[in-house]
Design a protein around this motif. Structure first.
Motif, PDB file in Angstrom:
ATOM      1  N   PRO A  64       6.366 -29.829 -29.761  1.00 42.91           N
ATOM      2  CA  PRO A  64       6.625 -29.462 -28.367  1.00 42.91           C
ATOM      3  C   PRO A  64       8.113 -29.291 -28.055  1.00 42.91           C
ATOM      4  O   PRO A  64       8.477 -28.525 -27.171  1.00 42.91           O
ATOM      5  CB  PRO A  64       6.042 -30.620 -27.565  1.00 42.91           C
ATOM      6  N   LEU A  65       8.969 -29.984 -28.788  1.00 45.19           N
ATOM      7  CA  LEU A  65      10.403 -29.845 -28.538  1.00 45.19           C
ATOM      8  C   LEU A  65      10.929 -28.474 -28.951  1.00 45.19           C
ATOM      9  O   LEU A  65      12.003 -28.067 -28.505  1.00 45.19           O
ATOM     10  CB  LEU A  65      11.181 -30.940 -29.262  1.00 45.19           C
ATOM     11  N   LEU A  66      10.196 -27.743 -29.772  1.00 43.55           N
ATOM     12  CA  LEU A  66      10.619 -26.388 -30.155  1.00 43.55           C
ATOM     13  C   LEU A  66      10.565 -25.421 -28.974  1.00 43.55           C
ATOM     14  O   LEU A  66      11.207 -24.376 -28.997  1.00 43.55           O
ATOM     15  CB  LEU A  66       9.748 -25.860 -31.298  1.00 43.55           C
ATOM     16  N   PHE A  67       9.801 -25.760 -27.943  1.00 48.81           N
ATOM     17  CA  PHE A  67       9.710 -24.880 -26.782  1.00 48.81           C
ATOM     18  C   PHE A  67      10.960 -24.945 -25.904  1.00 48.81           C
ATOM     19  O   PHE A  67      11.245 -23.998 -25.171  1.00 48.81           O
ATOM     20  CB  PHE A  67       8.476 -25.236 -25.936  1.00 48.81           C
ATOM     21  N   VAL A  68      11.701 -26.023 -25.970  1.00 51.77           N
ATOM     22  CA  VAL A  68      12.853 -26.212 -25.078  1.00 51.77           C
ATOM     23  C   VAL A  68      13.926 -25.145 -25.315  1.00 51.77           C
ATOM     24  O   VAL A  68      14.337 -24.468 -24.364  1.00 51.77           O
ATOM     25  CB  VAL A  68      13.409 -27.646 -25.197  1.00 51.77           C
ATOM     26  N   PRO A  69      14.424 -24.932 -26.549  1.00 55.04           N
ATOM     27  CA  PRO A  69      15.446 -23.898 -26.716  1.00 55.04           C
ATOM     28  C   PRO A  69      14.914 -22.488 -26.440  1.00 55.04           C
ATOM     29  O   PRO A  69      15.656 -21.633 -25.955  1.00 55.04           O
ATOM     30  CB  PRO A  69      15.898 -24.040 -28.169  1.00 55.04           C
ATOM     31  N   VAL A  70      13.649 -22.251 -26.712  1.00 54.21           N
ATOM     32  CA  VAL A  70      13.067 -20.934 -26.426  1.00 54.21           C
ATOM     33  C   VAL A  70      13.068 -20.680 -24.921  1.00 54.21           C
ATOM     34  O   VAL A  70      13.423 -19.580 -24.462  1.00 54.21           O
ATOM     35  CB  VAL A  70      11.637 -20.832 -27.005  1.00 54.21           C
TER      36      VAL A  70
END
Length: 137
Positions: A43-49
């Motif tokens: 889920p943390l991969l969505f933050v920079p996107v």
């Protein structure tokens, strides 16, 4: 002289929400604390996107930003809904539950509004706007 009242139709509100740079940044600020402790890398991969989508929107790429926001927000909302079922009280009546519910709701609204902007956007008008209003000159 008084200015006319802005349009309050549903499509105008969807377009305004989908063209804004704030909703993806707002969702990113809700997703980050939810998944930093305990650390959950997917889920943390969505933050920079989502932050990149907000940045692209500010640079004038509103339609492309809307497409990226739609994809990231919708995917996050669907993945967050798959969470294991817990007791009703522990799921909704805690601060974490309220933040989680807000993130899922914001992700769903972002996906719908950004999808509307992406589907109805005019790339020629957007390109003309970027040419006439340079950001870094």
């Amino acid at each position: 002289m008084a200015t006319p009242a802005p349009s309050k139709t549903v499509t105008a509100q969807l377009a305004a929400w989908g063209n804004s740079s704030l909703p993806p940044a707002g969702l990113a600020t809700l997703v980050a604390p939810l998944h930093l402790r305990p650390t959950q890398p997917l889920p943390l991969l969505f933050v920079p996107v989502l932050f990149f989508a907000s940045y692209a929107n500010l640079q004038g790429f509103k339609i492309d930003s809307a497409g990226l926001t739609m994809a990231a927000s919708g995917t996050y909302a669907l993945l967050a809904l798959r969470r294991k079922s817990q007791g009703f009280r522990s799921k909704f009546f805690t601060v974490r539950g309220v933040v989680r519910g807000s993130a899922i709701g914001l992700g769903a609204v972002n996906a719908v509004a950004a999808g509307w902007v992406y589907a109805t956007g005019n790339r020629d008008d957007e390109k003309e706007y970027r040419i006439n209003n340079p950001k870094w000159t």
